[in-house]
Design a protein around this motif. Structure first.
Motif, PDB file in Angstrom:
ATOM      1  N   PRO A   1      15.664   9.128   2.820  1.00 47.01           N
ATOM      2  CA  PRO A   1      15.991   7.988   3.681  1.00 47.01           C
ATOM      3  C   PRO A   1      14.917   7.728   4.737  1.00 47.01           C
ATOM      4  O   PRO A   1      14.638   6.561   5.055  1.00 47.01           O
ATOM      5  N   GLU A   2      14.289   8.800   5.237  1.00 52.56           N
ATOM      6  CA  GLU A   2      13.235   8.632   6.248  1.00 52.56           C
ATOM      7  C   GLU A   2      12.032   7.893   5.655  1.00 52.56           C
ATOM      8  O   GLU A   2      11.439   7.032   6.312  1.00 52.56           O
ATOM      9  N   TRP A   3      11.673   8.235   4.398  1.00 50.16           N
ATOM     10  CA  TRP A   3      10.553   7.558   3.754  1.00 50.16           C
ATOM     11  C   TRP A   3      10.888   6.107   3.451  1.00 50.16           C
ATOM     12  O   TRP A   3      10.067   5.208   3.651  1.00 50.16           O
ATOM     13  N   LYS A   4      12.090   5.849   2.979  1.00 48.99           N
ATOM     14  CA  LYS A   4      12.479   4.473   2.681  1.00 48.99           C
ATOM     15  C   LYS A   4      12.432   3.611   3.942  1.00 48.99           C
ATOM     16  O   LYS A   4      11.960   2.460   3.903  1.00 48.99           O
ATOM     17  N   GLU A   5      12.882   4.170   5.067  1.00 47.45           N
ATOM     18  CA  GLU A   5      12.859   3.406   6.314  1.00 47.45           C
ATOM     19  C   GLU A   5      11.429   3.159   6.771  1.00 47.45           C
ATOM     20  O   GLU A   5      11.059   2.029   7.125  1.00 47.45           O
ATOM     21  N   LEU A   6      10.589   4.204   6.736  1.00 49.79           N
ATOM     22  CA  LEU A   6       9.207   4.069   7.186  1.00 49.79           C
ATOM     23  C   LEU A   6       8.419   3.104   6.305  1.00 49.79           C
ATOM     24  O   LEU A   6       7.684   2.239   6.801  1.00 49.79           O
ATOM     25  N   SER A   7       8.563   3.235   5.008  1.00 47.90           N
ATOM     26  CA  SER A   7       7.744   2.441   4.076  1.00 47.90           C
ATOM     27  C   SER A   7       8.186   0.993   3.956  1.00 47.90           C
ATOM     28  O   SER A   7       7.433   0.168   3.420  1.00 47.90           O
ATOM     29  N   HIS A   8       9.377   0.671   4.446  1.00 48.27           N
ATOM     30  CA  HIS A   8       9.849  -0.706   4.384  1.00 48.27           C
ATOM     31  C   HIS A   8       9.752  -1.444   5.717  1.00 48.27           C
ATOM     32  O   HIS A   8      10.171  -2.603   5.820  1.00 48.27           O
ATOM     33  N   ARG A   9       9.176  -0.804   6.713  1.00 43.88           N
ATOM     34  CA  ARG A   9       8.933  -1.521   7.957  1.00 43.88           C
ATOM     35  C   ARG A   9       7.910  -2.632   7.704  1.00 43.88           C
ATOM     36  O   ARG A   9       7.001  -2.478   6.870  1.00 43.88           O
ATOM     37  N   PRO A  10       8.023  -3.749   8.389  1.00 44.33           N
ATOM     38  CA  PRO A  10       7.054  -4.843   8.206  1.00 44.33           C
ATOM     39  C   PRO A  10       5.612  -4.361   8.388  1.00 44.33           C
ATOM     40  O   PRO A  10       5.293  -3.692   9.377  1.00 44.33           O
ATOM     41  N   GLY A  11       4.775  -4.664   7.411  1.00 35.39           N
ATOM     42  CA  GLY A  11       3.377  -4.269   7.472  1.00 35.39           C
ATOM     43  C   GLY A  11       3.074  -2.911   6.887  1.00 35.39           C
ATOM     44  O   GLY A  11       1.898  -2.541   6.756  1.00 35.39           O
ATOM     45  N   ASN A  12       4.102  -2.137   6.505  1.00 35.91           N
ATOM     46  CA  ASN A  12       3.896  -0.784   6.002  1.00 35.91           C
ATOM     47  C   ASN A  12       3.965  -0.670   4.484  1.00 35.91           C
ATOM     48  O   ASN A  12       3.769   0.415   3.941  1.00 35.91           O
ATOM     49  N   THR A  13       4.256  -1.751   3.783  1.00 35.74           N
ATOM     50  CA  THR A  13       4.406  -1.655   2.335  1.00 35.74           C
ATOM     51  C   THR A  13       3.044  -1.463   1.665  1.00 35.74           C
ATOM     52  O   THR A  13       1.997  -1.838   2.203  1.00 35.74           O
ATOM     53  N   ASP A  14       3.067  -0.872   0.469  1.00 42.88           N
ATOM     54  CA  ASP A  14       1.818  -0.701  -0.280  1.00 42.88           C
ATOM     55  C   ASP A  14       1.129  -2.035  -0.518  1.00 42.88           C
ATOM     56  O   ASP A  14      -0.110  -2.124  -0.505  1.00 42.88           O
ATOM     57  N   ALA A  15       1.914  -3.074  -0.759  1.00 42.22           N
ATOM     58  CA  ALA A  15       1.318  -4.392  -0.999  1.00 42.22           C
ATOM     59  C   ALA A  15       0.507  -4.864   0.202  1.00 42.22           C
ATOM     60  O   ALA A  15      -0.462  -5.623   0.046  1.00 42.22           O
TER      61      ALA A  15
END
Length: 256
Positions: A223-237
């Motif tokens: 859950p911590e990774w999902k929250e961090l990686s989905h913050r605006p500007g943090n996605t791989d794209a």
């Protein structure tokens, strides 16, 4: 991998920013990663002998320890060997090939590799990359000397701002999530000079492939990774446009 051909303005920009942000008491390391593209046959034994009896002993005499030597198990262009050399001095790493011949023991032990003739070369091609450790992971941590494999991963970013954002993600929580999930870090580094910039490289270690797969699954579902990686500007794209992933195993000479 990045070559030492060097993008010096880029190196200065990233390095200057990292040093400005680092605490005054932090002694960050630098890493030189040497890549040797080989052919099956005499070259593999010659390079292993060079690592074990010439390069690593000479580096240890210079005060450089935790030298890693590896071979690719899964990845392109096999056989390929790597040497990972840590130091608190970037100058020491950049001048190694000028300093090593001053060591008489090295010159004797390295002769077959160092002066291999054109008709029987020691390797097909050699590349060198230079890295500076992350502020949030300033020193290489060698795993316990047990059966192990390694992943060497490089993340390329579309801009220097995106690269800085990805580094901030690691230092702001991603490394901690790695450790919680069993993705045991060895080092994290900014790639300072060479091709395919801006980028970062890191190494993690596992006892075996089933553990690697299970722990990556644990990380991905965290859950911590999902929250961090989905913050605006943090996605791989947004911040990562290519990932290189290699599976390595240590050679007998490795101190990592």
């Amino acid at each position: 991998m990045a070559t030492a051909a060097a993008s010096l303005p880029a190196m200065a920009m990233v390095e200057g920013r990292a040093m400005a942000q680092a605490p005054a008491t932090t002694s960050r390391e630098y890493y030189q990663l040497r890549r040797y593209e080989l052919r099956n046959g005499p070259q593999t034994a010659l390079v292993q002998d060079y690592f074990a009896h010439a390069l690593i002993p000479a580096l240890n005499r210079m005060g450089i320890d935790r030298v890693g030597t590896f071979k690719i198990d899964i990845g392109p262009e096999t056989p390929t060997y790597y040497a990972l050399i840590p130091s608190t001095s970037a100058e020491t790493l950049l001048t190694l090939d000028m300093r090593l011949p001053d060591d008489a023991e090295f010159s004797k032990a390295a002769a077959a590799f160092w002066a291999a003739p054109a008709s029987a070369t020691a390797f097909q091609r050699s590349e060198v990359s230079m890295m500076g450790a992350f502020n949030g992971f300033p020193k290489l941590i060698a795993p316990k000397p047990t059966k192990r494999i390694f992943q060497l991963r490089t993340y390329e970013s579309p801009s220097y701002a995106a690269h800085a954002k990805k580094v901030a993600m690691f230092e702001g929580g991603e490394i901690a999530i790695f450790q919680k999930s069993g993705l045991t870090p060895v080092f994290f580094g900014h790639n300072l000079a060479g091709t395919r910039l801006p980028s970062l490289t890191y190494m993690i270690t596992f006892p075996d492939l089933p553990t690697l797969s299970a722990n990556w699954s644990a990380f991905g579902s965290s859950p911590e990774w999902k929250e961090l990686s989905h913050r605006p500007g943090n996605t791989d794209a947004d911040i990562v446009n290519n990932i290189t992933n290699l599976y390595l195993s240590p050679l007998a000479s490795s101190q990592i």
